[in-house]
Design a protein around this motif. Structure first.
Motif, PDB file in Angstrom:
ATOM      1  N   TYR A 104     -25.187  -5.921 -11.605  1.00  0.00           N
ATOM      2  CA  TYR A 104     -24.659  -4.542 -11.578  1.00  0.00           C
ATOM      3  C   TYR A 104     -25.095  -3.706 -12.789  1.00  0.00           C
ATOM      4  CZ  TYR A 104     -21.272  -7.016 -14.514  1.00  0.00           C
ATOM      5  OH  TYR A 104     -20.703  -7.796 -15.493  1.00  0.00           O
ATOM      6  N   VAL A 105     -26.060  -4.203 -13.563  1.00  0.00           N
ATOM      7  CA  VAL A 105     -26.446  -3.469 -14.766  1.00  0.00           C
ATOM      8  C   VAL A 105     -27.591  -2.496 -14.438  1.00  0.00           C
ATOM      9  CG1 VAL A 105     -27.235  -3.633 -17.151  1.00  0.00           C
ATOM     10  CG2 VAL A 105     -25.790  -5.446 -16.196  1.00  0.00           C
ATOM     11  N   PRO A 106     -27.426  -1.193 -14.740  1.00  0.00           N
ATOM     12  CA  PRO A 106     -28.530  -0.258 -14.550  1.00  0.00           C
ATOM     13  C   PRO A 106     -29.741  -0.696 -15.378  1.00  0.00           C
ATOM     14  CG  PRO A 106     -26.483   0.937 -14.998  1.00  0.00           C
ATOM     15  CD  PRO A 106     -26.215  -0.517 -15.261  1.00  0.00           C
ATOM     16  N   ALA A 107     -30.911  -0.629 -14.760  1.00  0.00           N
ATOM     17  CA  ALA A 107     -32.114  -1.162 -15.420  1.00  0.00           C
ATOM     18  C   ALA A 107     -33.232  -0.137 -15.387  1.00  0.00           C
ATOM     19  CB  ALA A 107     -32.554  -2.438 -14.708  1.00  0.00           C
ATOM     20  N   PRO A 108     -33.962  -0.008 -16.493  1.00  0.00           N
ATOM     21  CA  PRO A 108     -35.002   1.018 -16.577  1.00  0.00           C
ATOM     22  C   PRO A 108     -36.267   0.695 -15.787  1.00  0.00           C
ATOM     23  CG  PRO A 108     -34.822  -0.206 -18.651  1.00  0.00           C
ATOM     24  CD  PRO A 108     -33.757  -0.733 -17.751  1.00  0.00           C
ATOM     25  N   HIS A 109     -36.432  -0.568 -15.388  1.00  0.00           N
ATOM     26  CA  HIS A 109     -37.675  -0.928 -14.691  1.00  0.00           C
ATOM     27  C   HIS A 109     -37.398  -1.172 -13.213  1.00  0.00           C
ATOM     28  CE1 HIS A 109     -35.581  -4.376 -16.175  1.00  0.00           C
ATOM     29  NE2 HIS A 109     -35.889  -4.031 -17.412  1.00  0.00           N
ATOM     30  N   GLY A 110     -38.451  -1.427 -12.444  1.00  0.00           N
ATOM     31  CA  GLY A 110     -38.353  -1.551 -10.978  1.00  0.00           C
ATOM     32  C   GLY A 110     -37.509  -2.719 -10.490  1.00  0.00           C
ATOM     33  N   LEU A 111     -38.018  -3.411  -9.467  1.00  0.00           N
ATOM     34  CA  LEU A 111     -37.235  -4.485  -8.863  1.00  0.00           C
ATOM     35  C   LEU A 111     -37.055  -5.647  -9.846  1.00  0.00           C
ATOM     36  CD1 LEU A 111     -38.424  -4.752  -5.162  1.00  0.00           C
ATOM     37  CD2 LEU A 111     -36.248  -3.913  -6.062  1.00  0.00           C
ATOM     38  N   PRO A 112     -35.831  -6.179  -9.957  1.00  0.00           N
ATOM     39  CA  PRO A 112     -35.584  -7.273 -10.901  1.00  0.00           C
ATOM     40  C   PRO A 112     -36.358  -8.529 -10.542  1.00  0.00           C
ATOM     41  CG  PRO A 112     -33.654  -6.837  -9.522  1.00  0.00           C
ATOM     42  CD  PRO A 112     -34.639  -5.769  -9.229  1.00  0.00           C
ATOM     43  N   ALA A 179     -17.495  -6.243 -25.806  1.00  0.00           N
ATOM     44  CA  ALA A 179     -18.605  -5.846 -26.683  1.00  0.00           C
ATOM     45  C   ALA A 179     -19.908  -5.879 -25.882  1.00  0.00           C
ATOM     46  CB  ALA A 179     -18.690  -6.822 -27.855  1.00  0.00           C
ATOM     47  N   PHE A 180     -20.871  -5.032 -26.240  1.00  0.00           N
ATOM     48  CA  PHE A 180     -22.177  -5.071 -25.575  1.00  0.00           C
ATOM     49  C   PHE A 180     -22.804  -6.452 -25.764  1.00  0.00           C
ATOM     50  CE2 PHE A 180     -23.131  -0.282 -26.379  1.00  0.00           C
ATOM     51  CZ  PHE A 180     -22.207   0.044 -25.408  1.00  0.00           C
ATOM     52  N   GLY A 181     -23.314  -7.003 -24.679  1.00  0.00           N
ATOM     53  CA  GLY A 181     -24.098  -8.236 -24.781  1.00  0.00           C
ATOM     54  C   GLY A 181     -25.554  -7.871 -25.069  1.00  0.00           C
ATOM     55  N   PRO A 182     -26.435  -8.883 -25.130  1.00  0.00           N
ATOM     56  CA  PRO A 182     -27.842  -8.630 -25.475  1.00  0.00           C
ATOM     57  C   PRO A 182     -28.539  -7.673 -24.507  1.00  0.00           C
ATOM     58  CG  PRO A 182     -27.443 -10.968 -24.946  1.00  0.00           C
ATOM     59  CD  PRO A 182     -26.114 -10.299 -24.965  1.00  0.00           C
ATOM     60  N   VAL A 183     -28.200  -7.739 -23.214  1.00  0.00           N
ATOM     61  CA  VAL A 183     -28.892  -6.888 -22.230  1.00  0.00           C
ATOM     62  C   VAL A 183     -28.571  -5.414 -22.498  1.00  0.00           C
ATOM     63  CG1 VAL A 183     -29.072  -6.311 -19.778  1.00  0.00           C
ATOM     64  CG2 VAL A 183     -28.942  -8.707 -20.471  1.00  0.00           C
ATOM     65  N   LEU A 184     -27.291  -5.096 -22.685  1.00  0.00           N
ATOM     66  CA  LEU A 184     -26.915  -3.695 -22.938  1.00  0.00           C
ATOM     67  C   LEU A 184     -27.414  -3.215 -24.298  1.00  0.00           C
ATOM     68  CD1 LEU A 184     -23.458  -2.697 -21.510  1.00  0.00           C
ATOM     69  CD2 LEU A 184     -25.697  -2.775 -20.448  1.00  0.00           C
ATOM     70  N   ARG A 185     -27.364  -4.120 -25.295  1.00  0.00           N
ATOM     71  CA  ARG A 185     -27.854  -3.709 -26.627  1.00  0.00           C
ATOM     72  C   ARG A 185     -29.320  -3.301 -26.541  1.00  0.00           C
ATOM     73  NH1 ARG A 185     -24.754  -7.933 -28.758  1.00  0.00           N
ATOM     74  NH2 ARG A 185     -26.582  -9.270 -28.977  1.00  0.00           N
ATOM     75  N   ASP A 186     -30.059  -4.059 -25.743  1.00  0.00           N
ATOM     76  CA  ASP A 186     -31.487  -3.801 -25.570  1.00  0.00           C
ATOM     77  C   ASP A 186     -31.783  -2.441 -24.953  1.00  0.00           C
ATOM     78  OD1 ASP A 186     -33.006  -5.862 -26.464  1.00  0.00           O
ATOM     79  OD2 ASP A 186     -33.991  -6.149 -24.500  1.00  0.00           O
ATOM     80  N   ARG A 187     -30.912  -2.016 -24.002  1.00  0.00           N
ATOM     81  CA  ARG A 187     -31.210  -0.762 -23.297  1.00  0.00           C
ATOM     82  C   ARG A 187     -30.196   0.327 -23.592  1.00  0.00           C
ATOM     83  NH1 ARG A 187     -30.711  -3.718 -17.507  1.00  0.00           N
ATOM     84  NH2 ARG A 187     -32.376  -4.845 -18.525  1.00  0.00           N
ATOM     85  N   GLU A 188     -29.498   0.164 -24.725  1.00  0.00           N
ATOM     86  CA  GLU A 188     -28.461   1.129 -25.095  1.00  0.00           C
ATOM     87  C   GLU A 188     -29.018   2.563 -25.157  1.00  0.00           C
ATOM     88  OE1 GLU A 188     -26.322  -0.134 -28.569  1.00  0.00           O
ATOM     89  OE2 GLU A 188     -25.442   1.847 -28.860  1.00  0.00           O
ATOM     90  N   HIS A 189     -30.179   2.705 -25.781  1.00  0.00           N
ATOM     91  CA  HIS A 189     -30.784   4.016 -25.963  1.00  0.00           C
ATOM     92  C   HIS A 189     -31.061   4.660 -24.599  1.00  0.00           C
ATOM     93  CE1 HIS A 189     -32.971   7.155 -27.936  1.00  0.00           C
ATOM     94  NE2 HIS A 189     -34.044   6.895 -27.217  1.00  0.00           N
ATOM     95  N   TRP A 190     -31.672   3.879 -23.725  1.00  0.00           N
ATOM     96  CA  TRP A 190     -32.005   4.357 -22.378  1.00  0.00           C
ATOM     97  C   TRP A 190     -30.733   4.767 -21.610  1.00  0.00           C
ATOM     98  CZ3 TRP A 190     -30.806   2.175 -17.516  1.00  0.00           C
ATOM     99  CH2 TRP A 190     -31.480   2.748 -16.426  1.00  0.00           C
ATOM    100  N   LEU A 191     -29.689   3.952 -21.711  1.00  0.00           N
ATOM    101  CA  LEU A 191     -28.428   4.254 -21.013  1.00  0.00           C
ATOM    102  C   LEU A 191     -27.829   5.561 -21.530  1.00  0.00           C
ATOM    103  CD1 LEU A 191     -26.891   0.658 -20.981  1.00  0.00           C
ATOM    104  CD2 LEU A 191     -27.487   1.988 -18.944  1.00  0.00           C
TER     105      LEU A 191
END
Ligand code: SAM
Length: 215
Positions: A104-112, A179-191
């Motif tokens: 359920y995490v929004p992702a900046p790239h195409g198909l996971p 708390a943000f996990g590694p995935v959200l920390r990685d794309r925090e700026h984009w979100l």
């Protein structure tokens, strides 16, 4: 006994825990048919089987299917584990309860791809959630329930709207800020750039949606 989680399989986390808590409050009559879709290591499937339910678990990942089978064996409970895309392996069947901790995490790239299929879910995080909202109601028996966990980042109001439009009584029944996990920390700026994360928010809210079909 702690679950075995091989590399590439989603290790049970706060979202799993939140849903296990919601499950513990759900009436599960012995022999009820329960489906755990996107079972990962099988934590939810095993928890339901321990309550005496007849559990089927599905995952698209071969490794997850092996892990779930192994963890059910170790727990000494029967769980039927099938590999496949969402509800495809259980077409034609019906359930009293469906459990889902989908990506359920929004992702900046195409198909996971690869291990990220456990969390990445397209630009709005709803790639799998929307399919669950569309397809789960038809798999439930009258009076049956869907329990799903998602992030506030992927629009729980839309989930509620879709499920209500399908004739279900739906509400958010649990919330937890983490708390943000590694995935959200990685794309925090984009979100933040996309407006999915308010400028001062530094925690993620997880919610459990419970939806029930009328009897
Ligand atoms: C967030 S993990 C949850 C794992 C486990 N249920 C838990 O709560 O710990 C999501 C799981 O869904 C699986 N998955 C993703 N897309 C799927 C699909 N289209 N059909 C079936 N399973 C899928 C992933 O492989 C992953 O195991």
């Amino acid at each position: 006994m702690k679950s075995l989680v091989p590399p590439g399989v989603y290790a049970p986390q706060e979202d799993t825990e939140l849903l296990v808590g919601a499950l513990s409050e759900e009436p599960v009559p012995p022999g009820a048919d329960v489906l755990d879709v996107g079972t990962g290591s099988g934590a939810l499937a095993v928890a339901a089987a321990r309550r005496g339910a007849r559990v089927t678990a599905v995952d698209v990942s071969r490794r997850a299917v092996c892990a779930a089978r192994l963890n059910a064996l170790r727990a000494g409970v029967p769980v039927r584990v099938r590999r496949g895309n969402l509800f495809a392996p259980v077409r034609g069947r019906s359930f009293d309860l469906i459990l889902a901790n989908p990506p359920y995490v929004p992702a900046p790239h195409g198909l996971p791809r690869g291990a990220a299929r456990a969390w990445d879910a397209g630009g709005d995080g709803r790639l799998v959630l929307d399919r669950i909202c569309r397809e789960a109601p038809a798999l439930l028996r009258p009076g049956g329930a869907l329990l799903l966990v998602q992030s506030a980042l992927s629009d729980p109001e839309l989930t509620l709207g879709h499920l209500r439009a399908a004739g279900m009584k739906a509400a958010v029944t649990r919330r937890r800020r983490i708390a943000f996990g590694p995935v959200l920390r990685d794309r925090e700026h984009w979100l933040r750039e996309r407006g999915l994360l308010p400028p001062t928010e530094n925690r993620e809210e997880l919610v459990v949606v419970r939806a029930e079909l009328p009897v």
